[in-house]
Motif scaffolding. Sequence first.
Motif, PDB file in Angstrom:
ATOM      1  N   LEU A  13       0.839  -1.201   0.000  1.00 25.20           N
ATOM      2  CA  LEU A  13       0.000   0.000   0.000  1.00 25.20           C
ATOM      3  C   LEU A  13       0.872   1.249   0.000  1.00 25.20           C
ATOM      4  O   LEU A  13       0.591   2.215  -0.723  1.00 25.20           O
ATOM      5  CB  LEU A  13      -0.927   0.002   1.216  1.00 25.20           C
ATOM      6  N   SER A  14       1.954   1.207   0.753  1.00 20.42           N
ATOM      7  CA  SER A  14       2.834   2.367   0.857  1.00 20.42           C
ATOM      8  C   SER A  14       3.508   2.674  -0.472  1.00 20.42           C
ATOM      9  O   SER A  14       3.496   3.819  -0.931  1.00 20.42           O
ATOM     10  CB  SER A  14       3.893   2.120   1.934  1.00 20.42           C
ATOM     11  N   PHE A  15       4.101   1.663  -1.129  1.00 22.25           N
ATOM     12  CA  PHE A  15       4.813   1.975  -2.367  1.00 22.25           C
ATOM     13  C   PHE A  15       3.856   2.270  -3.514  1.00 22.25           C
ATOM     14  O   PHE A  15       4.183   3.039  -4.428  1.00 22.25           O
ATOM     15  CB  PHE A  15       5.854   0.901  -2.734  1.00 22.25           C
ATOM     16  N   SER A  16       2.646   1.705  -3.485  1.00 25.33           N
ATOM     17  CA  SER A  16       1.692   2.002  -4.551  1.00 25.33           C
ATOM     18  C   SER A  16       1.175   3.438  -4.451  1.00 25.33           C
ATOM     19  O   SER A  16       1.107   4.162  -5.453  1.00 25.33           O
ATOM     20  CB  SER A  16       0.522   1.013  -4.497  1.00 25.33           C
ATOM     21  N   LEU A  17       0.830   3.880  -3.238  1.00 22.40           N
ATOM     22  CA  LEU A  17       0.363   5.253  -3.059  1.00 22.40           C
ATOM     23  C   LEU A  17       1.494   6.255  -3.308  1.00 22.40           C
ATOM     24  O   LEU A  17       1.283   7.306  -3.930  1.00 22.40           O
ATOM     25  CB  LEU A  17      -0.200   5.435  -1.647  1.00 22.40           C
ATOM     26  N   THR A  18       2.681   5.928  -2.835  1.00 19.01           N
ATOM     27  CA  THR A  18       3.827   6.801  -3.089  1.00 19.01           C
ATOM     28  C   THR A  18       4.102   6.900  -4.584  1.00 19.01           C
ATOM     29  O   THR A  18       4.390   7.981  -5.115  1.00 19.01           O
ATOM     30  CB  THR A  18       5.075   6.276  -2.367  1.00 19.01           C
ATOM     31  N   GLY A  19       3.994   5.757  -5.262  1.00 21.13           N
ATOM     32  CA  GLY A  19       4.205   5.751  -6.699  1.00 21.13           C
ATOM     33  C   GLY A  19       3.188   6.603  -7.437  1.00 21.13           C
ATOM     34  O   GLY A  19       3.509   7.271  -8.424  1.00 21.13           O
ATOM     35  N   TRP A  20       1.926   6.588  -6.956  1.00 24.52           N
ATOM     36  CA  TRP A  20       0.908   7.433  -7.582  1.00 24.52           C
ATOM     37  C   TRP A  20       1.278   8.908  -7.429  1.00 24.52           C
ATOM     38  O   TRP A  20       1.218   9.671  -8.396  1.00 24.52           O
ATOM     39  CB  TRP A  20      -0.456   7.187  -6.939  1.00 24.52           C
ATOM     40  N   PHE A  21       1.669   9.303  -6.234  1.00 27.67           N
ATOM     41  CA  PHE A  21       2.037  10.701  -5.985  1.00 27.67           C
ATOM     42  C   PHE A  21       3.249  11.092  -6.830  1.00 27.67           C
ATOM     43  O   PHE A  21       3.280  12.184  -7.417  1.00 27.67           O
ATOM     44  CB  PHE A  21       2.333  10.905  -4.500  1.00 27.67           C
ATOM     45  N   ALA A  22       4.233  10.202  -6.906  1.00 24.95           N
ATOM     46  CA  ALA A  22       5.452  10.503  -7.666  1.00 24.95           C
ATOM     47  C   ALA A  22       5.197  10.551  -9.162  1.00 24.95           C
ATOM     48  O   ALA A  22       6.010  11.105  -9.911  1.00 24.95           O
ATOM     49  CB  ALA A  22       6.521   9.448  -7.355  1.00 24.95           C
ATOM     50  N   ARG A  23       4.085   9.957  -9.621  1.00 29.31           N
ATOM     51  CA  ARG A  23       3.750   9.967 -11.052  1.00 29.31           C
ATOM     52  C   ARG A  23       2.993  11.216 -11.484  1.00 29.31           C
ATOM     53  O   ARG A  23       2.787  11.431 -12.679  1.00 29.31           O
ATOM     54  CB  ARG A  23       2.892   8.735 -11.398  1.00 29.31           C
ATOM     55  N   LEU A  24       2.551  12.040 -10.552  1.00 32.34           N
ATOM     56  CA  LEU A  24       1.804  13.241 -10.923  1.00 32.34           C
ATOM     57  C   LEU A  24       2.531  14.113 -11.945  1.00 32.34           C
ATOM     58  O   LEU A  24       1.901  14.642 -12.870  1.00 32.34           O
ATOM     59  CB  LEU A  24       1.467  14.060  -9.676  1.00 32.34           C
ATOM     60  N   PRO A  25       3.861  14.310 -11.820  1.00 32.41           N
ATOM     61  CA  PRO A  25       4.539  15.140 -12.828  1.00 32.41           C
ATOM     62  C   PRO A  25       4.381  14.620 -14.251  1.00 32.41           C
ATOM     63  O   PRO A  25       4.461  15.405 -15.202  1.00 32.41           O
ATOM     64  CB  PRO A  25       6.007  15.092 -12.384  1.00 32.41           C
ATOM     65  N   LEU A  26       4.170  13.320 -14.407  1.00 27.33           N
ATOM     66  CA  LEU A  26       4.004  12.754 -15.741  1.00 27.33           C
ATOM     67  C   LEU A  26       2.871  13.438 -16.497  1.00 27.33           C
ATOM     68  O   LEU A  26       2.948  13.628 -17.717  1.00 27.33           O
ATOM     69  CB  LEU A  26       3.732  11.248 -15.629  1.00 27.33           C
ATOM     70  N   SER A  27       1.817  13.828 -15.782  1.00 31.19           N
ATOM     71  CA  SER A  27       0.665  14.454 -16.413  1.00 31.19           C
ATOM     72  C   SER A  27       0.668  15.971 -16.266  1.00 31.19           C
ATOM     73  O   SER A  27      -0.253  16.638 -16.755  1.00 31.19           O
ATOM     74  CB  SER A  27      -0.627  13.896 -15.801  1.00 31.19           C
ATOM     75  N   MET A  28       1.690  16.517 -15.608  1.00 28.82           N
ATOM     76  CA  MET A  28       1.706  17.951 -15.315  1.00 28.82           C
ATOM     77  C   MET A  28       2.804  18.720 -16.035  1.00 28.82           C
ATOM     78  O   MET A  28       2.598  19.873 -16.426  1.00 28.82           O
ATOM     79  CB  MET A  28       1.850  18.166 -13.800  1.00 28.82           C
ATOM     80  N   VAL A  29       3.966  18.094 -16.228  1.00 23.20           N
ATOM     81  CA  VAL A  29       5.118  18.845 -16.707  1.00 23.20           C
ATOM     82  C   VAL A  29       4.924  19.340 -18.140  1.00 23.20           C
ATOM     83  O   VAL A  29       5.172  20.514 -18.449  1.00 23.20           O
ATOM     84  CB  VAL A  29       6.406  18.007 -16.591  1.00 23.20           C
ATOM     85  N   GLY A  30       4.500  18.453 -19.038  1.00 25.92           N
ATOM     86  CA  GLY A  30       4.337  18.855 -20.435  1.00 25.92           C
ATOM     87  C   GLY A  30       3.390  20.030 -20.584  1.00 25.92           C
ATOM     88  O   GLY A  30       3.714  21.041 -21.231  1.00 25.92           O
ATOM     89  N   LEU A  31       2.209  19.913 -19.977  1.00 21.15           N
ATOM     90  CA  LEU A  31       1.229  20.996 -20.031  1.00 21.15           C
ATOM     91  C   LEU A  31       1.735  22.216 -19.273  1.00 21.15           C
ATOM     92  O   LEU A  31       1.540  23.359 -19.708  1.00 21.15           O
ATOM     93  CB  LEU A  31      -0.101  20.523 -19.453  1.00 21.15           C
TER      94      LEU A  31
END
Length: 412
Positions: free
Chosen positions: A20-38
Amino acid sequence: MSRPAMFSPYRTILGLPGTLSFSLTGWFARLPLSMVGLGLVLLVSATTGSYGLAGTISASYVIAAAVLAPVQARLVDRHGQHLVLPLIAALNAVALGGLIVAVRAGVASPLPQALAAVAGASGPLVGSYVRARWTHLLEGRPELHTAFALEALLDEVVFMVGPPLVTLLATTVSPVAGLATAIVAGIVGACLLAAQRRTQPPVHRPGGGQLVKPPLGWPVLGPVVVACAGLGALFGSAEVVVVAVATDAGHRSASGLLLAGWATGSMLSALAMGAMRLRMPPMKRFRLGAAAIAATMLPLPFISHLGVLGVVLFLAGFAISPTLVSSMAVVQRTVPAARLNEGMAWTTTGMAAGVAAGAAVAGQVVDAAGGRAGFYVPLTAGVLTVLVAFVARTPRRRAAADVAGPVELTTT
């Protein structure tokens, strides 16, 4: 299937120590994937007024990320997530910070593009690294497909949360705010994930003597990467065309809702898929999924009503996650454990390259023939993806020697 029974497989995998910890952390760490380009486009266009400059900077970021993703993943395979992730996340933050300063200061090209390329090359491949953790923990168990489905669902949530968030911050707070938030999320999330060493895959360091690097399995992996590029072209072109069609209809703002509906369909299918016990081999599921995605593109060039288009896109979304989950399962069965991150990164490279190419081609078609004609681009990409998927070889299940632990690697 009752609601408690549907969520039971998810409770099972998330009840394992650390998951649960690494999956939720991974979700948070993936936010830039959808934010940086835009965020880059919003920052550059608001600061300079030039969408052309914004396009070249964004393209530099995407191309560098696609080309160097396997290199980054190979470093992680050899040295471990705990060591590589903080270093590349720090480099990524410095490069993006430097890019913000350069844009705000009006520094001339090619320095902004070079900084964007460094940022793209150093962007952590968090999705691949989280899936590698699941594979390490659940290798050979039926629950692995539930884990992949969970990550596909979280990917969709990332792309439902990130773009509105970066747009809101950039337009209401400051042009810098959206990108700055992505930088913070990226470095904090990557460092938190790296700190969870108990669940990371084992490190495969070179040893002494004559070393032989285990092959990636290109006869299977190669066609899958090409097929992922086709899917990327489908996704990238469809997004451009949806915006163009909505604009032609006088409702440009509706494009966000149309694309959100597409993502929602994919998210719901991922949720349902993770609750199922599938017996069909991953390659067969991948082929059928690719065919289903291509089929959902068939009616799009003939739809003129945005409401009808929204319904069709929502239904089309149900084919996306099962196909992507199946592609990860094929890779997991194909590549040796010592190169798992690298193998998954190649699919990311294919997808990113396809998105960029698909968006570019769709833009040209829309300019020449109009919005609805642009839908022939994702339709063509879908058909080509199906052809490649059906000629790909079926992977064999990895031998015990491939999954038992560290193996010796070459340095090339």
